[in-house]
Design an enzyme around this catalytic site. Sequence first.
Site, PDB file in Angstrom:
ATOM      1  N   HIS A  99       0.852  -1.191   0.000  1.00  0.00           N
ATOM      2  CA  HIS A  99       0.000   0.000   0.000  1.00  0.00           C
ATOM      3  C   HIS A  99       0.885   1.237   0.000  1.00  0.00           C
ATOM      4  CE1 HIS A  99      -3.302   2.669   0.837  1.00  0.00           C
ATOM      5  NE2 HIS A  99      -2.686   3.134   1.886  1.00  0.00           N
ATOM      6  N   ASP A 104       1.129   5.209  -0.176  1.00  0.00           N
ATOM      7  CA  ASP A 104       0.451   6.504  -0.098  1.00  0.00           C
ATOM      8  C   ASP A 104       1.223   7.553  -0.897  1.00  0.00           C
ATOM      9  OD1 ASP A 104      -1.621   5.858   1.872  1.00  0.00           O
ATOM     10  OD2 ASP A 104       0.070   5.541   3.245  1.00  0.00           O
ATOM     11  N   ASP A 132      -7.699   1.627   2.511  1.00  0.00           N
ATOM     12  CA  ASP A 132      -7.313   2.626   3.515  1.00  0.00           C
ATOM     13  C   ASP A 132      -8.208   3.856   3.616  1.00  0.00           C
ATOM     14  OD1 ASP A 132      -5.754   3.376   5.644  1.00  0.00           O
ATOM     15  OD2 ASP A 132      -4.168   4.283   4.441  1.00  0.00           O
ATOM     16  N   ASP A 175       1.650  -1.132   4.492  1.00  0.00           N
ATOM     17  CA  ASP A 175       2.156   0.118   3.932  1.00  0.00           C
ATOM     18  C   ASP A 175       3.609  -0.045   3.476  1.00  0.00           C
ATOM     19  OD1 ASP A 175      -0.261   0.983   4.839  1.00  0.00           O
ATOM     20  OD2 ASP A 175       0.516   2.467   6.258  1.00  0.00           O
TER      21      ASP A 175
HETATM   22 ZN   LIG Z   1      -3.001   4.902   2.924  1.00  0.00          ZN
END
Ligand SMILES: [Zn+2]
Length: 1200
Positions: free
Chosen positions: A216, A218, A330, A467
């Site tokens: 994941h 971001d 998320d 993450d």
């Molecule tokens: Zn995230």
Amino acid sequence: MKKYMAVWGALFFCVVCLSLYLMLETLNTSPGRYTDIDAESLAHFEQKVSDIQEDIKRNQIVIDQIKAAVKDIPKDDNQNIEKLQDLIDKQNAKLKFHKNKVIEMQQKPKQPVDVEKYVPATLKEIQLQNPPGKIPATGEEAFVSLRKPVPASKEMCSWVQTPSKKPDIQIEDVVKDLPFDNPDGGAWKQGWNVTYPAAKWNQGNKLRVFVVPHSHNDPGWVKTYDKYYTEQVRHILNNMLEKLEQHPKMKFMYAEISFFHIWWNELDESKKNRVRRLFEDGRLEIVTGGWVMNDEANTHYFAMLDQLLEGHQWLDGTLGVKPSSGWAIDPFGHTPTMAYLLRRSGFNSMLIQRVHYALKKHLAKNKQLEFMWRQNWDKEGNTDMLCHMMPFYSYDIPHTCGPEPAVCCQFDFRRLPGSSYSCPWHAAPKPITDSNVAERARLIIDQWKKKGSLYKSNSVFAPLGDDFRYDKADEWDLQYVNYQKIFDYLQQHPELGVEAQFGTLSDYFKSIYEESKVKPGEKPTDFPTLVGDFFTYADKDDHYWSGYFTSRPFQKNLDRVMESHLRAAEIIFSMALTVSRQQKALNNFPATVMMDRLIQARRNLGLFQHHDGITGTAKDFVVVDYGNRLLKSLEDTKHVIKDCATYLSLAGKENFRMGSNEQPALFDIDETREAHDALPVPKVIDVGEEGDDSRLVLLYNSLAHERDQVVSIHVSSPHVMVQDENNKPVLAQVAPVWEKDDIIAENVYKVSFRVTIPGLAISKYMVKRVAETSNSNTIPVSILVLNVQSDAPIERAPFSIQKTEARDFTLENPYMKATFRGANGLLNTVVTKEDGSIRSTKLDFVMYGTKNHNGDRSGAYLFLPDGSSRPLPDHTPPVIHVVKGPVVSEVQVYFNLVTHVVRLYNSSGVDGISLDIQNIVDIQSQRNMEVAVRITTDVENAEREFYTDLNGFHMQKHRYYDKLTLQGNFYPMPTMAFIEDSKHRVTVLSANSLGFANTQPGVMEVMLDRRLNQDDSRGLGQGVTDSKQTPSRFKLLFETRASGAYSPTNPLAFPSLLAHHTSLQLIHPVFTIPANTGHHSKYPQFSAFSPLATQLPCDTHMVNLRTNQNADDGKDRLVPKHSAALFLHRLGYDCNFVNKGLACSEGSGEVVLSNMFRNMQITVAQQVSLTLMYHEADLDTTGSIDLDPMEIGSYVVTLQ
Ligand SMILES: [Zn+2]
């Protein structure tokens, strides 16, 4: 037979009634009957009659439906006959009501509404001095008349009235029934001790397990987007290519195209081919494939779609890859809008994760974690989207193999002893060896089976990631080698009843479809249908994530400003490009420069839709990074708009070389921002000296509907005349600009005037310096200053400025009269003139502090208040300016922490029907404070039922429950919210997303800003203390429902057409493009540009007209394609309100392609999926498009 007679008898009665009322109505409107009443009253009376006429027409529709239905009923179908009888009774009751009403009106004509009597007596003592000028400046004598209401479309009304099929699960009902008691579930804390029959899965009926490696990523959170890429993402993707080739049985799943495209551009051709091979072999899958994994609460559907489109266009255009499964692990709560967008993009399944733990548990108990997610307005179930909800607390490995994190963590092999990561449950992972594989396999299959028993199918989805995982090469090896040993062992031991393998999300969904023997996208027979949204999310206890609905409101506002600029720039660019092609003068038109700006703007806006961007949940320096990107693109899009408007309205384009050095810009952008976190400063047009040339101002309306409204510009002198394109002076008003509550700025004045601009058109106005003594049509405002402390006079010619002590006062326009409290300048009452109804509407500013809730206090994500809201402290009575003029009147209130302005426009358009509210909140001096505006109305919604929008796309009903705590009752309000009773509806419309609650009956609260001095333990590691001077803007709309048309139990509601247009105009203001006064050479000729042959109907919104890009990795990437994507949204609306102030037609969902544009032709048109990946049909360009209510139609068109 008897019943049939009854039905026909009733119908006959209806028809007789109808004739009777039509007759009465004719009597009523006979000319000359009421010569003794004044024009206003007559207009009011006519309006009433016309409303009733409309109602009767609607009844006629229902009668027609009944007739049609009667034909089809078999003789012995008593049940349906009874239903019909019931319907007829209801219609009869309505008609009777109207009959009485008409008779009453005939007997006793309504007197004009005496609004004066509602005005506090003190006000009458305030005598405003009339300034010089033809028209008195009190604003009340120069009213314009409102436009005639637009009738509602019969087709839309009958569609809205058609009940939706009841879904198996209605989330509102579940929320109503759940106790939200949060018992301790043991190993699965928020669940229960899951058990399953030992024999459920066996050699003949195996559980199919898909272990899905993913990372994941971001695009900005505790590091910036670029830093994440260079420090982590690049390594993750490089490793992916090496390791997937090295481990042929391994698979990988990835989502964020904002990162993936950077990596792709760094690859050489041979590596690109290797990546292509992984896609072809199904070893690498892109899920969702948006530019980012967007936030779902604060985002507007325009930007959600745009970032999805950008990702899909990149993927399809560069790699020919079309994703088919949605992946949202998320975002902090989930919206059905996402299900709609994915469905219409050709997806067949999706996954969501962050849902309130109590809802998850409830759905898990009933094996309803997989469902067909349906739009609440869908009548036939054709929006159904298969959705998998993850059952546990988080998407990390401890919470994804099964219900017990202490066990699952032992199967995260990056946490093996000796590494820098560990399991917090005191049981470390062990490498899988021949000697322990039997025991280890039994341990994990127990978790898989427990997880499997929460779902209906025999397939289990077991994500293996977190993450920024897989950034180190050895993690790939550790996860692969250890899991593969377990998989091999299970293959050799079929008696364990489990078959496990690496897979992707689509592999899992495929397995489900195969098992239930339906095609991908179809409903597996035993899956329930579900309607509703998944806000407000709580991950534990009373920790509701409702803070982020408001966190960093400055950036939430900047985002929406950016969106309206991008949309306006896309549309005007597509038109200007077409005209430049017609001119065969491409050299004169810098298409590639503009395309470059647009592509960057699409991507910068897309990036900010990320679930740590628009949510306001990134670190301060990451917010700065986002802010700078948005600011850069905001300026770029302003330049595109300005340059395209110049080009389109320019006579003699062929001799004009735009953007060249020898040709300085003829126009300027409307406002500038010194920094990403600064408020905009408007461009002041230097009107020069008396006798100088007029200064041109272009006005661009980016909506595809004509609009009447008030526009304001800033000029260097109060002595000006505004002229339209025929050189005719228009009525304007001029007002001073205040630097502080008692200081007037030098050399800048605000001029406001009414304009009418057709859809997508550019109008031309001129502003000219005139003599001080000139009796021009520009009227100076009168100002009353209340509560000012100093004795020094405030003077500025030519304005009348009087100081006075506090007393109540009013503002008035053709539609309403608003009274305000003199003590604090805040709204008290609104009188709507058409029906004379007095609406108590008190506005106040309130605040919350924070207190410790189970170890946490409010932060960027969480709202953990210290009690109910209380008045915002303000020690001195605020200085108040009451400004009155013929075009707009306003009150300005200067509190310590808030500057508050309320305006009433004297306009015949939509802006004349609502109160306009603007605030600037500044809480930089405060600690742990949240500020809200509270609107206390007289709406009688005792149950505290209210509606907020989801992504500006549709409305969702909610109810305030004490069992949810205060913070659990706040919801996102991206564009609007309303409360209503049987008579009235009050809608608050917002220019950007903020948190909203209906805390008490009739009381609405909108959060404005929050400053929180601590982290709230969700990984951000800081509070939110980078507060700015933060703007917010609202419209407050008061509407009266047609009588008898209220159904309190209806879970579905739509805004009125008027509310839709108020929202559209609020979000998409008219763009002002002032002349560049530094340019002194002779101006070329300009004329207005009006491209639409037919304005779009009122209920059809042009979402975008977006020029398509060539392949992003090709040499032509900045050369715009000939085709553009056209998106049209058919707005669903409530027919029981009067559609005032609109200049469009009622519409029927039909848009005639050949008659859309003037001087431009649509030569090719294809119906396509929402993100253009799938061609659906070729359209006849001489024919028309048919749009169903609520749907977004997507087309690829070529304009010539
Ligand atoms: Zn995230």
